[in-house]
Design a protein around this motif. Structure first.
Motif, PDB file in Angstrom:
ATOM      1  N   THR A   1       0.817  -1.202   0.000  1.00 40.49           N
ATOM      2  CA  THR A   1       0.000   0.000   0.000  1.00 40.49           C
ATOM      3  C   THR A   1       0.859   1.263   0.000  1.00 40.49           C
ATOM      4  N   THR A   2       2.182   1.121   0.103  1.00 40.90           N
ATOM      5  CA  THR A   2       3.108   2.247   0.111  1.00 40.90           C
ATOM      6  C   THR A   2       4.203   1.977  -0.905  1.00 40.90           C
ATOM      7  N   PRO A   3       4.561   2.854  -1.800  1.00 38.19           N
ATOM      8  CA  PRO A   3       4.190   4.269  -1.859  1.00 38.19           C
ATOM      9  C   PRO A   3       2.799   4.521  -2.424  1.00 38.19           C
ATOM     10  N   GLU A   4       2.165   3.522  -3.040  1.00 37.28           N
ATOM     11  CA  GLU A   4       0.783   3.555  -3.497  1.00 37.28           C
ATOM     12  C   GLU A   4       0.303   2.109  -3.533  1.00 37.28           C
ATOM     13  N   PRO A   5      -0.992   1.854  -3.505  1.00 32.79           N
ATOM     14  CA  PRO A   5      -1.454   0.462  -3.578  1.00 32.79           C
ATOM     15  C   PRO A   5      -0.993  -0.207  -4.877  1.00 32.79           C
ATOM     16  N   TYR A   6      -0.468  -1.441  -4.744  1.00 32.52           N
ATOM     17  CA  TYR A   6       0.020  -2.172  -5.916  1.00 32.52           C
ATOM     18  C   TYR A   6      -0.012  -3.671  -5.687  1.00 32.52           C
ATOM     19  N   TRP A   7      -0.026  -4.385  -6.812  1.00 34.77           N
ATOM     20  CA  TRP A   7       0.180  -5.838  -6.858  1.00 34.77           C
ATOM     21  C   TRP A   7       1.427  -6.070  -7.696  1.00 34.77           C
ATOM     22  N   ILE A   8       2.270  -6.997  -7.285  1.00 32.45           N
ATOM     23  CA  ILE A   8       3.472  -7.367  -8.044  1.00 32.45           C
ATOM     24  C   ILE A   8       3.445  -8.882  -8.249  1.00 32.45           C
ATOM     25  N   SER A   9       3.762  -9.310  -9.457  1.00 33.89           N
ATOM     26  CA  SER A   9       4.015 -10.728  -9.747  1.00 33.89           C
ATOM     27  C   SER A   9       5.379 -10.797 -10.407  1.00 33.89           C
ATOM     28  N   TYR A  10       6.179 -11.797 -10.048  1.00 36.19           N
ATOM     29  CA  TYR A  10       7.503 -11.905 -10.646  1.00 36.19           C
ATOM     30  C   TYR A  10       7.921 -13.358 -10.812  1.00 36.19           C
ATOM     31  N   THR A  11       8.848 -13.568 -11.759  1.00 32.93           N
ATOM     32  CA  THR A  11       9.576 -14.830 -11.875  1.00 32.93           C
ATOM     33  C   THR A  11      11.049 -14.468 -11.934  1.00 32.93           C
ATOM     34  N   LEU A  12      11.859 -15.299 -11.324  1.00 31.03           N
ATOM     35  CA  LEU A  12      13.296 -15.069 -11.219  1.00 31.03           C
ATOM     36  C   LEU A  12      14.014 -16.369 -11.542  1.00 31.03           C
ATOM     37  N   ASP A  13      14.991 -16.293 -12.428  1.00 29.44           N
ATOM     38  CA  ASP A  13      15.828 -17.448 -12.762  1.00 29.44           C
ATOM     39  C   ASP A  13      17.278 -17.039 -12.654  1.00 29.44           C
ATOM     40  N   THR A  14      18.099 -17.912 -12.061  1.00 22.16           N
ATOM     41  CA  THR A  14      19.536 -17.662 -12.023  1.00 22.16           C
ATOM     42  C   THR A  14      20.272 -18.746 -12.798  1.00 22.16           C
ATOM     43  N   ALA A  15      21.471 -18.395 -13.200  1.00 22.36           N
ATOM     44  CA  ALA A  15      22.392 -19.356 -13.805  1.00 22.36           C
ATOM     45  C   ALA A  15      23.257 -19.928 -12.679  1.00 22.36           C
ATOM     46  N   ALA A  16      24.280 -20.679 -13.038  1.00 22.44           N
ATOM     47  CA  ALA A  16      25.204 -21.234 -12.046  1.00 22.44           C
ATOM     48  C   ALA A  16      25.801 -20.107 -11.210  1.00 22.44           C
ATOM     49  N   GLY A  17      26.058 -20.405  -9.942  1.00 23.83           N
ATOM     50  CA  GLY A  17      26.632 -19.420  -9.038  1.00 23.83           C
ATOM     51  C   GLY A  17      25.624 -18.396  -8.562  1.00 23.83           C
ATOM     52  N   PHE A  18      24.340 -18.689  -8.735  1.00 22.11           N
ATOM     53  CA  PHE A  18      23.257 -17.799  -8.321  1.00 22.11           C
ATOM     54  C   PHE A  18      23.319 -16.439  -9.015  1.00 22.11           C
ATOM     55  N   VAL A  19      23.873 -16.388 -10.224  1.00 26.48           N
ATOM     56  CA  VAL A  19      23.936 -15.157 -11.003  1.00 26.48           C
ATOM     57  C   VAL A  19      22.607 -14.987 -11.731  1.00 26.48           C
ATOM     58  N   THR A  20      21.983 -13.826 -11.567  1.00 32.66           N
ATOM     59  CA  THR A  20      20.689 -13.580 -12.199  1.00 32.66           C
ATOM     60  C   THR A  20      20.777 -13.798 -13.699  1.00 32.66           C
ATOM     61  N   ARG A  21      19.841 -14.533 -14.228  1.00 32.82           N
ATOM     62  CA  ARG A  21      19.693 -14.699 -15.670  1.00 32.82           C
ATOM     63  C   ARG A  21      18.532 -13.847 -16.167  1.00 32.82           C
ATOM     64  N   ARG A  22      17.390 -13.901 -15.432  1.00 32.25           N
ATOM     65  CA  ARG A  22      16.216 -13.165 -15.896  1.00 32.25           C
ATOM     66  C   ARG A  22      15.277 -12.891 -14.731  1.00 32.25           C
ATOM     67  N   LEU A  23      14.733 -11.684 -14.739  1.00 31.33           N
ATOM     68  CA  LEU A  23      13.687 -11.289 -13.808  1.00 31.33           C
ATOM     69  C   LEU A  23      12.558 -10.688 -14.636  1.00 31.33           C
ATOM     70  N   ARG A  24      11.378 -11.296 -14.546  1.00 35.77           N
ATOM     71  CA  ARG A  24      10.185 -10.760 -15.216  1.00 35.77           C
ATOM     72  C   ARG A  24       9.222 -10.305 -14.135  1.00 35.77           C
ATOM     73  N   VAL A  25       8.758  -9.047 -14.255  1.00 36.08           N
ATOM     74  CA  VAL A  25       7.912  -8.451 -13.223  1.00 36.08           C
ATOM     75  C   VAL A  25       6.710  -7.776 -13.872  1.00 36.08           C
ATOM     76  N   THR A  26       5.562  -7.933 -13.243  1.00 34.81           N
ATOM     77  CA  THR A  26       4.366  -7.188 -13.608  1.00 34.81           C
ATOM     78  C   THR A  26       3.900  -6.443 -12.370  1.00 34.81           C
ATOM     79  N   ALA A  27       3.628  -5.147 -12.537  1.00 32.33           N
ATOM     80  CA  ALA A  27       3.116  -4.321 -11.442  1.00 32.33           C
ATOM     81  C   ALA A  27       1.784  -3.737 -11.856  1.00 32.33           C
ATOM     82  N   GLU A  28       0.797  -3.858 -10.976  1.00 33.02           N
ATOM     83  CA  GLU A  28      -0.515  -3.280 -11.223  1.00 33.02           C
ATOM     84  C   GLU A  28      -0.791  -2.220 -10.169  1.00 33.02           C
ATOM     85  N   THR A  29      -1.142  -1.005 -10.640  1.00 35.95           N
ATOM     86  CA  THR A  29      -1.510   0.093  -9.760  1.00 35.95           C
ATOM     87  C   THR A  29      -2.778   0.730 -10.306  1.00 35.95           C
TER      88      THR A  29
END
Length: 189
Positions: free
Chosen positions: A38-66
């Motif tokens: 609800t801060t800084p404004e009301p929102y919904w977030i959905s995400y997927t996160l994938d890492t490669a070897a060594g926990f290195v980020t490969r991809r982050l996909r995010v949707t935010a609804e306000t």
């Protein structure tokens, strides 16, 4: 061997909650999550996160609804230090290994696991591709993680970014238990 967990946090910084479904497979992490704030404004977030070897980020996909509409972000790391955000190169994040989704305690896990900072002494400086919530803009964020000591559950790490500082408790698996001023994990049945 793959290990799955479901973790829910009371995210005090957003006056909301987040649940993440996480799968660890060796030194790789896959997750999807949902958050409401609800801060800084009301929102919904959905995400997927994938890492490669060594926990290195490969991809982050995010949707935010306000109230003003829906935004999406497809943040990708090429494995050699270069990033794209919806196909464009964001400023000053080249060289970063990790994303940091704002108000999301899960994204502190990757650098902690990569360096074992929750279990052993050390201090590491990182450059993160930090994603602001709920506007989903990408910024460079220098951060420092310092192991402060072991705890009954795992370890305590000092997190510093600019003027912000917090001593964060992690469990033995590298997940946030208590992140003062941000979030606290809820007990699971």
């Amino acid at each position: 061997m793959s290990i799955s967990r479901v973790i829910t946090w009371d995210v005090t910084a957003s006056r909301g909650y987040e649940t993440a479904w996480v799968e660890l497979d060796g030194d790789r992490l896959r997750a999807h999550g949902r958050a409401v704030g609800t801060t800084p404004e009301p929102y919904w977030i959905s995400y997927t996160l994938d890492t490669a070897a060594g926990f290195v980020t490969r991809r982050l996909r995010v949707t935010a609804e306000t109230a003003s509409g829906t935004r999406t972000l497809d943040l990708r790391h090429d494995g050699e230090g270069r990033w794209t955000a919806d196909g464009e190169r964001p400023a000053d994040v080249d060289g970063a290994l990790d994303c940091d989704l704002g108000l999301c305690p899960l994204t502190n896990t990757m650098p902690v696991l990569r360096h074992g900072l929750h279990l052993a002494p050390g201090e590491r400086e990182f450059l993160m591709a930090w994603v602001s919530v709920p506007d989903l803009t990408v910024h460079a964020s220098p951060q420092t993680y310092t192991h402060l000591g072991r705890t009954e559950l795992g370890g305590r790490i000092r997190f510093v970014s600019g003027d912000f500082r917090s001593d964060v408790e992690f469990d033995a698996d590298g997940y946030v238990v208590d992140y003062p001023a941000l979030a606290r994990r809820l007990a699971t049945p």
